[in-house]
Design a protein around this motif. Structure first.
Motif: not given
Length: 496
Positions: A334-345, A349-352
């Motif tokens: 999907n080309d729809d972009c979002e504003t994403v918090d990189l540190v939060l992601v 991922t580290l938690s997973a």
């Protein structure tokens, strides 16, 4: 970060070529050759025309000035000798006609003639000066051997007598077949022949013709400087046009090549997507039945059969993951972009992966900090980081260090670098690692990094990979910073 372990390559025979097969047209090569020859021919033609124009115009101008000077000297000497204005210098030059003009004294005639010929003899840059009577006989010359000679086969001389106008011709070499070209010295580069008519009082008849051979040294120097300027300008202009057109066509050829590769890749993904969808639907139910049956059998199986049934379940799970990864990789992004918090992601991922990180005895070095939001999609970015973290942990089965760095290499951009201390990859493997379905891992599908590259480019980002065997791998994700949003979360702690 171990991404590629061992590859089993199956050679694919080349497709048979039909009789009408033709190699792909190389636009850049043919344009380079064709444009070079065309521009070279045009430049040479323009340079030649320009130099010829300069030479002809310069010689014509010099000849006109010489003719005006000679005619003005003749009129001045007639006035100086006190001869009637009804007489001209053309009537004074032929000694055989001294008795034809009783109104002019022999002394005045001789004085005017001697003064006029002295001026002609001492003209600058002169090689030879000759005076012809009306019957083409040489009555005077700076080369005494020519006096009394009759010239009948000189086209320029005949043209000057008939047209009653000055005629000029340029030469580079002396014509030994022309007796009137017995010059007093050898010219160095270029010499000019001028025929200057002298008329009677009403200018109805040419009575004498003055022929001047001169080597205009200053004019030749100017012509040579003009040649250099013209050819230098032609060379620079032609090179500028060629390089400009070459750059445009090269850019267009690279764009076409990129679009062609993208079109082939899209067609491949579409075809494989249709095929994988059919395969997934066909395999999903049988795999689920096999796993359910194996689990039931495992409950009543003997101790020795437990291991074999466990292998069946693990292999079924592996096949299920293959199907799932294939479907995810081939699904349209999907080309729809979002504003994403990189540190939060990254934290999520580290938690997973926290349990797997502890089992693998891997040390994670990551210091969260406040960074602006990026342009992406949270779900796709999570998928990217899951793939990269999984590869990194697989690369360090006996433990190691996983380092995560975030920096801003340029305004409006953000870079996340993921570095492991695994066994790394060879240079050949690095060149192929982003190719779809390329893998050297036992049981791998080869869509992980290809999908990472595809997603990053979709959101105006990029991915870079560097690796050294036995030292580790570094993957850099380059993001575009989101603009127009307010980022207020401040992170000061992290996991790992």
């Amino acid at each position: 970060m171990q991404i590629i372990e061992q590859q089993k390559i199956i050679p694919v025979p080349p497709a048979p070529q039909s009789k009408g097969w033709r190699p792909q047209f190389n636009l850049l090569r043919w344009f380079s050759l064709a444009s070079f020859f065309i521009i070279a021919i045009v430049a040479l033609g323009l340079g030649y025309i320009s130099t010829r124009f300069v030479v002809d115009e310069s010689i014509e101008r010099d000849s006109m000035l010489t003719a005006q000077f000679i005619q003005a000297i003749g009129e001045a000497e007639i006035r100086h000798a006190g001869i009637s204005p009804n007489r001209t210098m053309g009537e004074m030059l032929d000694p055989r006609m001294d008795n034809d003009y009783p109104d002019v004294s022999p002394a005045a005639r001789a004085a005017s003639r001697i003064e006029f010929l002295d001026h002609v003899e001492h003209l600058p840059d002169i090689l030879l000066a000759t005076v012809y009577a009306h019957d083409r006989t040489v009555v005077w010359s700076t080369n005494p051997e020519l006096i009394g000679t009759r010239i009948d086969d000189d086209d320029e001389l005949a043209e000057a007598f008939e047209m009653k106008e000055p005629v000029s011709t340029s030469y580079h070499e002396i014509d030994e077949g022309r007796p009137e070209q017995r010059l007093l010295r050898e010219p160095e580069y270029l010499f000019v022949e001028n025929y200057i008519p002298l008329f009677n009082a009403d200018k109805s008849k040419v009575l004498a013709m003055v022929e001047i051979y001169k080597e205009p040294v200053d004019l030749v120097g100017r012509i040579q400087r003009g040649f250099k300027a013209i050819w230098l300008a032609t060379l620079i202009g032609g090179a500028a046009i060629y390089l400009g057109l070459f750059w445009i066509v090269r850019h267009a050829a690279m764009l076409l090549q990129s679009q062609q590769k993208q079109l082939i890749a899209n067609e491949t993904f579409v075809a494989l997507g249709e095929m994988s969808s059919a395969v997934a639907h066909s395999l999903r139910n049988p795999l689920a039945n096999i796993r359910s049956s194996a689990e039931l059998a495992q409950e009543i199986a003997s101790q020795t059969a437990q291991k074999n049934i466990g292998d069946i379940i693990s292999q079924v799970d592996r096949m299920s993951r293959w199907v799932r990864d294939l479907l995810v990789s081939l699904r349209p992004v999907n080309d729809d972009c979002e504003t994403v918090d990189l540190v939060l992601v990254i934290d999520d991922t580290l938690s997973a992966f926290e349990s797997l990180i502890k089992r693998s005895q891997v040390e994670v070095r990551f210091t969260p900090k406040s960074v602006p939001p990026i342009v992406s999609q949270q779900m796709l970015l999570t998928q990217i980081l899951n793939s990269l973290f999984a590869n990194a942990l697989e690369a360090m089965p006996k433990g190691g260090v996983l380092t995560i760095d975030i920096e801003s290499p340029a305004p409006g951009h953000l870079r996340m670098a993921l570095t492991d201390t695994g066994k790394g990859m060879s240079r050949q493997q690095q060149q192929m690692v982003f190719k779809p379905f390329f893998t050297t891992k036992q049981g791998g599908l080869g869509v992980g990094l290809a999908l990472v590259k595809r997603i990053m480019e979709r959101f105006e980002g990029s991915v870079e990979l560097t690796s050294q065997e036995q030292e580790g791998t570094r993957v850099c994700l380059n993001f575009k910073v989101a603009t127009g949003g307010e980022y207020g979360a401040q992170r000061t702690a992290g996991r790992g």
